[in-house]
Design a protein around this motif. Structure first.
Motif, short mmCIF file in Angstrom:
data_model
loop_
_atom_site.label_atom_id
_atom_site.label_comp_id
_atom_site.label_asym_id
_atom_site.label_seq_id
_atom_site.Cartn_x
_atom_site.Cartn_y
_atom_site.Cartn_z
N ALA B 106 32.65 54.06 31.95
CA ALA B 106 32.55 55.04 31.39
C ALA B 106 33.92 56.99 31.42
CB ALA B 106 31.37 56.21 32.19
N PRO B 107 33.45 58.49 30.98
CA PRO B 107 34.74 59.27 31.50
C PRO B 107 35.37 58.71 32.90
CG PRO B 107 33.67 59.56 29.81
CD PRO B 107 33.01 58.36 30.50
N GLY B 108 36.80 58.65 33.70
CA GLY B 108 36.51 58.74 34.75
C GLY B 108 36.92 57.50 35.32
N GLU B 109 36.82 56.81 34.82
CA GLU B 109 36.93 55.45 35.62
C GLU B 109 38.24 54.58 35.53
OE1 GLU B 109 33.79 52.24 35.01
OE2 GLU B 109 32.11 53.46 34.87
N VAL B 110 38.68 53.93 36.43
CA VAL B 110 40.16 53.26 36.10
C VAL B 110 40.15 51.68 35.87
CG1 VAL B 110 42.17 52.97 37.72
CG2 VAL B 110 40.21 54.93 37.84
N LEU B 111 40.00 52.06 34.07
CA LEU B 111 40.17 50.56 34.02
C LEU B 111 41.54 49.37 34.78
CD1 LEU B 111 39.40 51.51 30.38
CD2 LEU B 111 37.93 51.32 32.33
N GLY B 112 41.16 48.64 34.80
CA GLY B 112 42.47 46.78 35.23
C GLY B 112 42.69 47.90 37.15
N LEU B 113 42.18 48.45 37.56
CA LEU B 113 42.30 48.59 38.79
C LEU B 113 41.99 47.49 39.74
CD1 LEU B 113 43.10 50.52 40.84
CD2 LEU B 113 40.87 51.31 41.40
N SER B 114 41.22 46.46 39.71
CA SER B 114 41.39 45.72 40.55
C SER B 114 42.42 44.39 40.71
CB SER B 114 40.05 44.68 40.21
OG SER B 114 39.73 44.19 39.19
N ALA B 115 43.32 44.34 39.38
CA ALA B 115 43.46 43.09 38.56
C ALA B 115 45.15 43.44 39.37
CB ALA B 115 43.76 43.15 37.20
N ALA B 116 45.42 45.46 39.16
CA ALA B 116 47.02 45.83 39.36
C ALA B 116 46.54 46.34 40.62
CB ALA B 116 47.00 47.66 38.79
N ILE B 117 45.75 45.64 41.70
CA ILE B 117 46.34 46.04 43.31
C ILE B 117 46.39 44.76 43.28
CG2 ILE B 117 44.54 46.16 45.63
CD1 ILE B 117 43.59 49.39 44.21
N SER B 118 45.62 43.62 43.02
CA SER B 118 45.78 42.22 43.92
C SER B 118 47.05 41.64 42.78
CB SER B 118 44.84 41.19 43.07
OG SER B 118 44.14 41.33 42.05
N GLY B 119 47.23 42.13 41.34
CA GLY B 119 48.82 41.54 41.12
C GLY B 119 48.29 40.10 40.19
N ARG B 120 47.04 39.91 39.98
CA ARG B 120 46.69 39.31 39.24
C ARG B 120 46.92 39.49 37.73
NH1 ARG B 120 43.18 37.46 43.27
NH2 ARG B 120 41.70 39.04 43.54
N PRO B 121 46.12 38.31 36.84
CA PRO B 121 46.38 39.01 35.50
C PRO B 121 44.90 39.32 35.58
CG PRO B 121 47.01 36.48 35.59
CD PRO B 121 46.00 37.10 36.81
N TYR B 122 44.78 40.64 34.50
CA TYR B 122 43.62 41.08 34.42
C TYR B 122 42.45 40.17 33.76
CZ TYR B 122 45.97 45.72 33.04
OH TYR B 122 47.25 46.99 32.72
N GLU B 123 41.66 40.56 34.51
CA GLU B 123 39.92 39.71 34.50
C GLU B 123 39.38 39.71 33.45
OE1 GLU B 123 39.41 41.61 37.70
OE2 GLU B 123 40.47 40.20 39.45
N VAL B 124 39.47 40.88 32.58
CA VAL B 124 38.36 41.50 31.39
C VAL B 124 39.41 41.70 30.46
CG1 VAL B 124 36.46 41.65 32.59
CG2 VAL B 124 38.24 43.74 32.46
N THR B 125 38.68 41.87 28.96
CA THR B 125 39.80 43.13 27.89
C THR B 125 38.78 44.10 27.95
OG1 THR B 125 40.37 40.87 26.66
CG2 THR B 125 39.65 42.78 25.28
N ALA B 126 39.69 45.11 27.66
CA ALA B 126 38.83 46.49 27.51
C ALA B 126 38.97 47.40 26.03
CB ALA B 126 39.41 47.84 28.55
#
Lengths: 167, 255
Positions: B106-126
């Protein structure tokens, strides 16, 4: 049992920085081993007998645990009394961090399935330290990111195998 | 189901502080994070002025049409997308190659945050479900912001931990629900809870997408939907779904 000496805030920050640097270098994240050591300085000890609950579903979070020895099951309860195990954790695992940060009720029940020794860090202590140390906060972010990934893996496993091959 | 907060599209009055620029999709683009009227409502963006000014300098805003891919599963995490308007589905693939929708952002959410923080590839497709506005923040900039601004790090922690209830609801639904009816009823109740008034919502997903969300087939979703309408548990008026019998739907969800 005697408590370990509390490390200074500087020591916590140094350990966090070490973790942070390796993350920025793109190495595999070592915080699973390093951060519990850093957090342990804020922690007290809690011991649980086999069958004792660390916390239960819907309970308001008062903090989180680092497992030092023993074994902990995480379960979710169904509305008709059925329960479902989502994970089994051993030494080094961090349990209940997400709800300790968000302040929302526990999403699952954590039960010691063997004599278990843990470090307990209160929510107040955690939030206070996070406000004072951006580096520690970033490490907490990393742990939460890991937890998000693990939860997604549980969902995928359930989607792939259905009820017949529950984890 | 989460809905984008849409502004009127009218031009801002002369001398107004807020800077909006009309987009081709019927909502005003947010030109500045500092002046954004939604800032206080969004977990990650609710930051002190100093931090939000830094964030504002490192973001690049863009409007995306429906069906745009923001990032792909397995792709190197190059940064995060802060969703300002619209909604997006986060999906992955099962071992059998089927598409699985994990969550609707929903609006306000940060997409890709867990991957960006951990430095791993995106776990999902947005993928956007409707026209969206999103701010992209490069990973290096994000990490610098989190390292230097403690409040940004705390908000990131809250953003990450916020999704636990949704994730556990999925685990509960998949692990304990016995029927597609129960899963469908639970999903509808969840969407009702998030809607203003909590008794109706605007359906933005197709039956195919709902099947990917609850782990069922498109045919089953259509059949269950018809049954719920026939039993008058819900009413469907165009894309609007109205809750008719909450108790009955809750009983079904808990069965």
């Amino acid at each position: 049992m005697s408590l370990p000496a509390r490390p200074s805030r500087r020591k916590i920050a140094t350990m966090s920085a070490k973790v942070l640097n390796s993350m920025l270098m793109g190495e595999s994240s070592p915080f699973a081993q390093e951060l519990p050591k850093a957090l342990a300085g804020m922690a007290g000890w809690r011991e649980f007998a086999e069958g004792e609950l660390l916390f239960h579903e819907h309970q308001q979070p008062d903090g989180f645990y680092i497992v030092r020895s023993g074994k902990v099951d995480l379960r979710i309860m169904g509305h008709l009394g059925a329960d479902f195990r989502t994970a089994i954790y051993g030494p080094g695992a961090i349990i209940g961090l997400g709800t300790a940060v968000s302040g929302r009720p526990r999403e699952c029940t954590a039960e010691a399935t063997a004599q278990t020794l843990t470090n307990f860090i209160s929510r107040n202590e955690l939030l206070r330290n996070m406000r004072h140390s951006p580096e520690l906060t970033l490490c907490i972010d990393c742990l939460l990111a890991d937890e998000v990934k693990r939860t997604q893996q549980v969902i995928l496993k359930l989607r792939n195998h259905g009820r017949s091959k529950r984890p | 189901m989460p809905r984008a907060k849409q502004t009127s599209g009218k031009a801002a009055p002369a001398g107004a502080l807020r800077q909006h620029k009309p987009s081709p999709y019927g909502f005003d683009m947010i030109e500045s994070c500092v002046e954004c009227e939604h800032r206080g409502d969004y977990r990650f963006c609710n930051l002190p002025a100093v931090t939000i000014e830094k964030l504002d300098k490192m973001r690049s805003a863009a409007v995306y049409p429906k069906g745009a891919i923001l990032f792909l599963e397995g792709q190197e995490a190059r940064g995060v997308f802060v969703l300002c308007h619209g909604s997006a589905k986060l999906m992955t693939s099962s071992e059998q190659g089927k598409t699985i929708i994990l969550r609707i952002a929903a609006p306000g959410e940060v997409l890709g945050l867990s991957a960006a923080i951990s430095g791993r590839p995106y776990e999902v497709t947005a993928e956007t479900l409707e026209p969206c506005e999103a701010n992209f923040i490069a990973r290096r900039d994000l990490m610098q912001l989190l390292r230097e601004q403690g409040d940004a790090g705390v908000n990131a922690a809250h953003e990450l931990s916020h999704h636990y209830p949704t994730a556990y609801r999925d685990v509960r639904s998949l692990g304990l629900s016995t029927s597609a009816q129960a899963k469908m009823a639970r999903l509808l109740l969840d969407w009702m809870e998030e809607a203003p008034g909590r008794d109706q919502f605007h359906m933005r997903l197709t039956h195919e997408e709902i099947s990917q969300l609850i782990g069922s087939s498109r045919e089953t979703v259509t059949r269950v939907f018809s049954e719920l309408k026939r039993k008058q548990l819900i009413q469907v008026k165009g894309a609007r779904v109205v809750l008719a019998k909450r108790d009955a739907l809750e009983t079904l969800a808990n069965s």
